[in-house]
Scaffold this active site. Structure first.
Site, PDB file in Angstrom:
ATOM      1  N   ASN A   1      52.623  38.436  50.839  1.00 62.56           N
ATOM      2  CA  ASN A   1      52.224  37.660  49.548  1.00 62.56           C
ATOM      3  C   ASN A   1      52.016  36.259  49.658  1.00 62.56           C
ATOM      4  OD1 ASN A   1      55.280  37.309  50.341  1.00 62.56           O
ATOM      5  ND2 ASN A   1      55.599  37.050  48.301  1.00 62.56           N
TER       6      ASN A   1
ATOM      7  N   GLU B   1      51.431  32.801  47.350  1.00 64.49           N
ATOM      8  CA  GLU B   1      51.550  32.310  46.086  1.00 64.49           C
ATOM      9  C   GLU B   1      50.400  31.071  45.883  1.00 64.49           C
ATOM     10  OE1 GLU B   1      55.665  31.329  45.966  1.00 64.49           O
ATOM     11  OE2 GLU B   1      56.082  33.530  45.503  1.00 64.49           O
TER      12      GLU B   1
ATOM     13  N   GLU C   1      51.530  43.733  48.475  1.00 62.92           N
ATOM     14  CA  GLU C   1      50.686  45.343  48.659  1.00 62.92           C
ATOM     15  C   GLU C   1      49.173  45.057  48.159  1.00 62.92           C
ATOM     16  OE1 GLU C   1      53.471  44.221  47.032  1.00 62.92           O
ATOM     17  OE2 GLU C   1      54.516  45.610  45.942  1.00 62.92           O
TER      18      GLU C   1
ATOM     19  N   CYS D   1      55.600  46.071  42.274  1.00 64.71           N
ATOM     20  CA  CYS D   1      55.448  45.661  40.671  1.00 64.71           C
ATOM     21  C   CYS D   1      54.468  46.587  40.043  1.00 64.71           C
ATOM     22  CB  CYS D   1      55.240  44.197  40.736  1.00 64.71           C
ATOM     23  SG  CYS D   1      53.421  43.660  40.966  1.00 64.71           S
TER      24      CYS D   1
ATOM     25  N   CYS E   1      50.650  46.086  41.180  1.00 59.86           N
ATOM     26  CA  CYS E   1      50.632  46.812  42.324  1.00 59.86           C
ATOM     27  C   CYS E   1      50.427  48.194  42.063  1.00 59.86           C
ATOM     28  CB  CYS E   1      51.480  46.257  43.432  1.00 59.86           C
ATOM     29  SG  CYS E   1      51.304  44.869  43.771  1.00 59.86           S
TER      30      CYS E   1
END
Ligand code: THU
Length: 131
Positions: free
Chosen positions: A42, A44, A55, A87, A90
């Site tokens: 990830n 951010e 993902e 999530c 994704c």
């Protein structure tokens, strides 16, 4: 590549996560039928909504390297105590390329659960839905 090995790659990818806001590293590893593995973490952003999930980072790496088909399994590893399932955004992105993908949701201790993407995103809207 075994499921355990794919999970290990996802766990290891968390070290590259850029997570100054959530402090919740996530790693992912996407296995293709030809044996290639695309990993992601990830990333951010100060504009929080611009954050990229692990993902989707792996997915974009695969597609941008010309690998759009034959995805067999995706492992995801988070940093909480529980299994880290993808999530909604994704799930939707993955469905576009691999509606039957096996998803392995891992815990930091390496244990994991498997589910089909079609279970995680029933009645999905995909390319065929456009008619
Ligand atoms: N995150 C992922 O990387 N994948 C998911 O499926 C769930 C959430 C990331 C986004 C954000 O950087 C952090 O986890 C907390 O939401």
């Amino acid at each position: 590549m075994t499921d355990q090995e794919l999970v290990r790659l996802a766990l290891d990818m968390r070290k590259h996560s850029y997570v100054p806001y959530s402090r919740f590293p996530v790693g992912a590893a996407l296995l293709c039928a030809d044996g290639r593995v695309f990993t992601g973490c990830n990333v951010e952003n100060a504009a929080y909504g611009s954050t990229l999930c692990a993902e989707r980072a792996a997915l974009v790496k695969a597609v941008s390297e010309g690998c759009r088909t034959g995805w067999t399994a995706l492992a995801i590893a988070g940093s909480g105590e529980d299994f880290c399932w993808p999530c909604g955004a994704c799930r939707q992105m993955l469905y576009e390329f691999a509606p039957h993908l096996r998803v392995l949701a891992a815990r930091p201790d390496g244990t994991f659960r498997a589910a089909a993407l079609s279970e995680l995103l029933p009645h999905a809207f995909g390319p065929e839905s456009l008619g």
